[in-house]
Enzyme design. Structure first.
Site, PDB file in Angstrom:
ATOM      1  N   ILE A  12      46.401  34.810  45.580  1.00 22.45           N
ATOM      2  CA  ILE A  12      47.374  35.030  44.289  1.00 22.45           C
ATOM      3  C   ILE A  12      49.095  34.685  45.198  1.00 22.45           C
ATOM      4  O   ILE A  12      49.702  34.266  44.428  1.00 22.45           O
ATOM      5  CB  ILE A  12      47.702  36.356  44.332  1.00 22.45           C
ATOM      6  CG1 ILE A  12      46.097  36.850  43.602  1.00 22.45           C
ATOM      7  CG2 ILE A  12      48.393  37.161  43.351  1.00 22.45           C
ATOM      8  CD1 ILE A  12      46.042  38.949  43.808  1.00 22.45           C
ATOM      9  N   ASP A  31      50.701  34.389  57.373  1.00 25.99           N
ATOM     10  CA  ASP A  31      48.975  34.766  57.699  1.00 25.99           C
ATOM     11  C   ASP A  31      48.382  34.313  58.768  1.00 25.99           C
ATOM     12  O   ASP A  31      48.676  33.492  59.261  1.00 25.99           O
ATOM     13  CB  ASP A  31      48.368  33.628  56.127  1.00 25.99           C
ATOM     14  CG  ASP A  31      47.515  33.661  55.378  1.00 25.99           C
ATOM     15  OD1 ASP A  31      47.794  33.616  54.292  1.00 25.99           O
ATOM     16  OD2 ASP A  31      46.261  34.544  55.891  1.00 25.99           O
ATOM     17  N   ASN A  35      41.202  34.515  56.098  1.00 27.60           N
ATOM     18  CA  ASN A  35      40.296  34.153  53.851  1.00 27.60           C
ATOM     19  C   ASN A  35      41.229  32.987  53.430  1.00 27.60           C
ATOM     20  O   ASN A  35      41.242  32.597  52.371  1.00 27.60           O
ATOM     21  CB  ASN A  35      40.842  35.842  53.619  1.00 27.60           C
ATOM     22  CG  ASN A  35      39.149  35.157  52.588  1.00 27.60           C
ATOM     23  OD1 ASN A  35      38.473  34.284  52.694  1.00 27.60           O
ATOM     24  ND2 ASN A  35      39.702  35.344  50.967  1.00 27.60           N
ATOM     25  N   ASP A  58      48.953  37.560  63.081  1.00 25.54           N
ATOM     26  CA  ASP A  58      48.793  38.740  61.962  1.00 25.54           C
ATOM     27  C   ASP A  58      49.679  40.642  61.584  1.00 25.54           C
ATOM     28  O   ASP A  58      50.291  40.828  62.663  1.00 25.54           O
ATOM     29  CB  ASP A  58      47.897  39.627  62.569  1.00 25.54           C
ATOM     30  CG  ASP A  58      46.691  40.253  62.446  1.00 25.54           C
ATOM     31  OD1 ASP A  58      46.944  41.632  61.856  1.00 25.54           O
ATOM     32  OD2 ASP A  58      44.632  40.019  62.249  1.00 25.54           O
ATOM     33  N   ALA A  81      49.298  40.095  52.534  1.00 30.84           N
ATOM     34  CA  ALA A  81      47.848  39.790  53.094  1.00 30.84           C
ATOM     35  C   ALA A  81      47.087  41.408  53.390  1.00 30.84           C
ATOM     36  O   ALA A  81      47.847  42.336  53.541  1.00 30.84           O
ATOM     37  CB  ALA A  81      48.804  39.593  54.799  1.00 30.84           C
ATOM     38  N   LYS A  84      40.306  42.378  50.949  1.00 30.78           N
ATOM     39  CA  LYS A  84      40.247  43.077  48.848  1.00 30.78           C
ATOM     40  C   LYS A  84      39.634  43.079  48.608  1.00 30.78           C
ATOM     41  O   LYS A  84      39.059  43.202  47.066  1.00 30.78           O
ATOM     42  CB  LYS A  84      40.878  41.777  48.299  1.00 30.78           C
ATOM     43  CG  LYS A  84      40.198  40.296  48.520  1.00 30.78           C
ATOM     44  CD  LYS A  84      40.300  39.367  47.099  1.00 30.78           C
ATOM     45  CE  LYS A  84      39.620  37.681  47.029  1.00 30.78           C
ATOM     46  NZ  LYS A  84      40.809  37.484  46.696  1.00 30.78           N
ATOM     47  N   SER A 124      46.809  47.548  43.055  1.00 29.68           N
ATOM     48  CA  SER A 124      45.834  47.384  42.245  1.00 29.68           C
ATOM     49  C   SER A 124      45.533  48.166  40.909  1.00 29.68           C
ATOM     50  O   SER A 124      45.637  49.714  41.298  1.00 29.68           O
ATOM     51  CB  SER A 124      44.477  47.328  43.165  1.00 29.68           C
ATOM     52  OG  SER A 124      43.440  47.646  42.453  1.00 29.68           O
ATOM     53  N   TYR A 148      39.094  50.346  49.441  1.00 34.76           N
ATOM     54  CA  TYR A 148      39.622  49.364  48.932  1.00 34.76           C
ATOM     55  C   TYR A 148      40.383  50.022  48.793  1.00 34.76           C
ATOM     56  O   TYR A 148      41.802  50.048  48.638  1.00 34.76           O
ATOM     57  CB  TYR A 148      39.069  48.230  48.536  1.00 34.76           C
ATOM     58  CG  TYR A 148      40.510  47.138  47.858  1.00 34.76           C
ATOM     59  CD1 TYR A 148      40.485  46.497  48.703  1.00 34.76           C
ATOM     60  CD2 TYR A 148      39.802  47.372  46.828  1.00 34.76           C
ATOM     61  CE1 TYR A 148      41.946  46.044  47.665  1.00 34.76           C
ATOM     62  CE2 TYR A 148      41.382  46.751  46.523  1.00 34.76           C
ATOM     63  CZ  TYR A 148      42.113  45.882  46.680  1.00 34.76           C
ATOM     64  OH  TYR A 148      42.790  45.257  46.400  1.00 34.76           O
ATOM     65  N   LYS A 152      45.059  51.082  49.071  1.00 34.30           N
ATOM     66  CA  LYS A 152      46.092  50.900  48.442  1.00 34.30           C
ATOM     67  C   LYS A 152      46.615  52.222  47.856  1.00 34.30           C
ATOM     68  O   LYS A 152      48.119  51.713  47.439  1.00 34.30           O
ATOM     69  CB  LYS A 152      45.991  49.975  46.441  1.00 34.30           C
ATOM     70  CG  LYS A 152      44.966  48.698  46.897  1.00 34.30           C
ATOM     71  CD  LYS A 152      46.261  47.562  47.545  1.00 34.30           C
ATOM     72  CE  LYS A 152      46.025  46.702  48.059  1.00 34.30           C
ATOM     73  NZ  LYS A 152      46.409  45.376  48.723  1.00 34.30           N
ATOM     74  N   ASN A 198      33.537  39.605  41.759  1.00 32.77           N
ATOM     75  CA  ASN A 198      34.124  39.690  41.039  1.00 32.77           C
ATOM     76  C   ASN A 198      33.581  38.759  40.082  1.00 32.77           C
ATOM     77  O   ASN A 198      33.187  37.833  40.277  1.00 32.77           O
ATOM     78  CB  ASN A 198      35.416  39.316  41.104  1.00 32.77           C
ATOM     79  CG  ASN A 198      37.005  40.223  41.618  1.00 32.77           C
ATOM     80  OD1 ASN A 198      36.426  41.037  42.214  1.00 32.77           O
ATOM     81  ND2 ASN A 198      37.882  39.893  42.422  1.00 32.77           N
ATOM     82  N   GLY A 291      28.912  54.731  39.047  1.00 32.08           N
ATOM     83  CA  GLY A 291      31.047  54.385  39.094  1.00 32.08           C
ATOM     84  C   GLY A 291      31.305  53.991  38.434  1.00 32.08           C
ATOM     85  O   GLY A 291      32.250  53.453  38.604  1.00 32.08           O
TER      86      GLY A 291
HETATM   87  N1  LIG Z   1      42.804  39.179  43.513  1.00 33.60           N
HETATM   88  C1  LIG Z   1      42.149  39.910  42.679  1.00 33.60           C
HETATM   89  O1  LIG Z   1      41.867  40.728  42.350  1.00 33.60           O
HETATM   90  C2  LIG Z   1      43.396  41.292  43.358  1.00 33.60           C
HETATM   91  C3  LIG Z   1      43.538  42.579  42.892  1.00 33.60           C
HETATM   92  C4  LIG Z   1      44.037  43.360  42.731  1.00 33.60           C
HETATM   93  C5  LIG Z   1      45.103  43.609  43.707  1.00 33.60           C
HETATM   94  N2  LIG Z   1      44.854  42.225  44.959  1.00 33.60           N
HETATM   95  C6  LIG Z   1      45.718  42.218  46.454  1.00 33.60           C
HETATM   96  O2  LIG Z   1      46.835  41.154  46.685  1.00 33.60           O
HETATM   97  C7  LIG Z   1      46.235  40.578  47.541  1.00 33.60           C
HETATM   98  C8  LIG Z   1      46.191  39.315  47.371  1.00 33.60           C
HETATM   99  O3  LIG Z   1      44.886  39.618  47.146  1.00 33.60           O
HETATM  100  P1  LIG Z   1      44.556  37.750  46.762  1.00 33.60           P
HETATM  101  O4  LIG Z   1      43.405  37.660  45.793  1.00 33.60           O
HETATM  102  O5  LIG Z   1      45.500  36.417  46.423  1.00 33.60           O
HETATM  103  O6  LIG Z   1      43.473  37.571  48.494  1.00 33.60           O
HETATM  104  P2  LIG Z   1      42.930  36.290  49.644  1.00 33.60           P
HETATM  105  O7  LIG Z   1      42.259  36.733  50.135  1.00 33.60           O
HETATM  106  O8  LIG Z   1      42.787  35.461  48.511  1.00 33.60           O
HETATM  107  O9  LIG Z   1      44.354  36.638  50.311  1.00 33.60           O
HETATM  108  C9  LIG Z   1      45.263  37.226  50.959  1.00 33.60           C
HETATM  109  C10 LIG Z   1      45.538  36.666  52.229  1.00 33.60           C
HETATM  110  O10 LIG Z   1      46.104  37.023  53.753  1.00 33.60           O
HETATM  111  C11 LIG Z   1      45.423  36.727  54.667  1.00 33.60           C
HETATM  112  N3  LIG Z   1      45.282  37.899  55.837  1.00 33.60           N
HETATM  113  C12 LIG Z   1      44.399  39.119  55.266  1.00 33.60           C
HETATM  114  N4  LIG Z   1      44.051  39.993  56.403  1.00 33.60           N
HETATM  115  C13 LIG Z   1      45.330  39.204  57.062  1.00 33.60           C
HETATM  116  C14 LIG Z   1      46.539  40.172  58.352  1.00 33.60           C
HETATM  117  N5  LIG Z   1      45.717  41.149  58.843  1.00 33.60           N
HETATM  118  N6  LIG Z   1      47.381  39.482  58.883  1.00 33.60           N
HETATM  119  C15 LIG Z   1      48.105  38.241  57.859  1.00 33.60           C
HETATM  120  N7  LIG Z   1      47.398  37.784  56.172  1.00 33.60           N
HETATM  121  C16 LIG Z   1      46.256  38.204  56.388  1.00 33.60           C
HETATM  122  C17 LIG Z   1      44.432  36.110  54.470  1.00 33.60           C
HETATM  123  O11 LIG Z   1      43.809  34.951  54.978  1.00 33.60           O
HETATM  124  C18 LIG Z   1      44.398  35.359  52.991  1.00 33.60           C
HETATM  125  O12 LIG Z   1      45.294  34.451  52.669  1.00 33.60           O
HETATM  126  C19 LIG Z   1      45.805  41.328  48.256  1.00 33.60           C
HETATM  127  O13 LIG Z   1      46.466  42.543  48.824  1.00 33.60           O
HETATM  128  C20 LIG Z   1      44.745  41.947  47.410  1.00 33.60           C
HETATM  129  O14 LIG Z   1      44.352  43.408  48.042  1.00 33.60           O
HETATM  130  C21 LIG Z   1      44.173  41.287  44.456  1.00 33.60           C
END
Ligand SMILES: NC(=O)c1ccc[n+]([C@@H]2O[C@H](COP(=O)([O-])OP(=O)(O)OC[C@H]3O[C@@H](n4cnc5c(N)ncnc54)[C@H](O)[C@@H]3O)[C@@H](O)[C@H]2O)c1
Length: 337
Positions: A12, A31, A35, A58, A81, A84, A124, A148, A152, A198, A291
């Protein structure tokens, strides 16, 4: 002045970077690549025709995080960051708490210390637990169903509790429903891992023959075809909601759902995927997951009326763009020797 996008190389985050740069914003991506990888940065630079500042950091590294605010003039933060994967969060709950909660505490602290003007936080729809749809932002938050969701929920609470201390900040919490799809270019999209439970990553693996069949958990729910209902949203529409949230300088804490407001059953999603991509998916019906929520879709009135945001992509676009990204990734992998 810069916008710091934490997790900006992820699914995202990367789409949001494109939307922010389109609006003329100067972006810094932070980043830790847990991931994502640096090829996403190259792809973002190709897409935007811009050279983008990247900081490998980080969010738990407080000292390094603070040093970035001394190095650059950062005005706003979009905080993606985090970890998820719901299933992984059961296996490793401490890691989820550490990254998601302690990381967010560090972000709250830099907001205070460096008088950040805008903070947008990725939350979320999982925080709604088993509440009945359409889900409105002001309904009582239910006990989260997994570590998770719990992380949040706690992050939302921490932001809520500290909002008075972060007086210079307009804070927006966005509660995402079910993001799928990818950028039309096929250059950025969602990474598939062993924990991708998912529906879309699994549809893609079945369509590609990497998995023999897709298991649909339950076909005896009280819905039109017996399968569960979700509010799927195109990731570019979701990214655009972040750009709108940053432009909204409404003081205090504002919470918005980001969903289309329409629910589709899993079978409707599968049918659409097959129709638009001219593929056949092998499916098997499995047991209902304990659930599992039967129906979840947003009431998206608030974001539509206050941020003037509305989704522009259809379910067919989401299916087409997910498959296009997946195929493009494979093509790129096969041409690297
Ligand atoms: N994708 C979904 O379905 C969804 C739904 C609801 C909420 N979210 C939330 O949206 C956010 C982004 O989701 P996404 O799907 O893009 O996830 P993603 O895993 O693709 O992106 C997260 C990014 O954060 C980086 N990251 C993780 N831990 C880190 C840390 N400790 N320090 C620095 N960087 C770090 C990862 O390398 C990755 O590039 C997350 O917080 C997730 O919980 C996602």
């Amino acid at each position: 002045m810069y916008v710091l996008v934490t997790g900006g190389l992820g699914y995202i985050g990367s789409h949001t970077v494109v939307e922010l740069i389109k609006e003329g914003k100067k972006v810094i991506i932070l980043d830790n690549l847990s991931n994502s990888d640096l090829s996403n940065l190259e792809n973002l630079e190709t897409l935007t025709n811009e050279s983008i500042i990247f900081e490998h950091c980080d969010i738990r590294d407080k000292r390094k995080l603070q040093s970035l605010f001394e190095k650059y003039k950062i005005e706003s933060i979009v905080h993606f960051a985090g970890l998820k994967y719901v299933e992984e969060s059961f296996i490793n709950p401490i890691e989820y708490i550490d990254v998601n909660i302690n990381g967010t505490i560090n972000i709250i602290e830099v907001c205070k210390k460096f008088k950040i003007k805008n903070l947008v936080f990725s939350s979320s729809a999982t925080v709604y637990g088993k509440s009945n749809p359409p889900l409105k932002e002001n309904i009582k938050i239910e006990k989260p169903l997994n570590p998770y969701g719990y992380s949040k929920y706690i992050c939302e609470e921490l932001i809520r509790m500290s909002q008075k201390e972060i007086i210079s900040t307009s804070i927006t919490i966005l509660r995402y429903f079910n993001p799928i799809g990818a950028h039309k270019s096929g250059l950025i999209g969602e990474k598939i891992t062993d924990y991708s439970s998912n529906i879309m990553p699994n549809i893609l693996l079945v369509a590609d023959g990497k998995k023999d069949f897709l298991i649909i958990n339950g076909n005896n729910y009280d819905t039109k075809d017996g399968t569960t209902i979700r509010d799927f949203i195109h990731v570019v529409d979701l990214a655009n909601a972040h750009a709108k949230a940053l432009n909204n300088n409404k003081a205090g804490l504002n919470i918005y759902n980001v969903g289309t407001g329409s629910g589709y059953t899993i079978l409707e999603l599968l049918q659409t995927f097959q129709d638009v991509n001219n593929t056949k998916l092998n499916i098997n019906f499995g047991k209902n997951r304990e659930g599992d929520i039967i129906s979840s879709f947003a009431d998206s009135t608030k974001i539509k009326t206050e941020l003037y945001w509305s989704p522009s992509y259809t379910l067919a676009d989401m299916c087409k763009d997910s498959w296009n990204y997946y195929k493009n990734q494979n093509k790129r992998k096969n041409t690297i020797y």
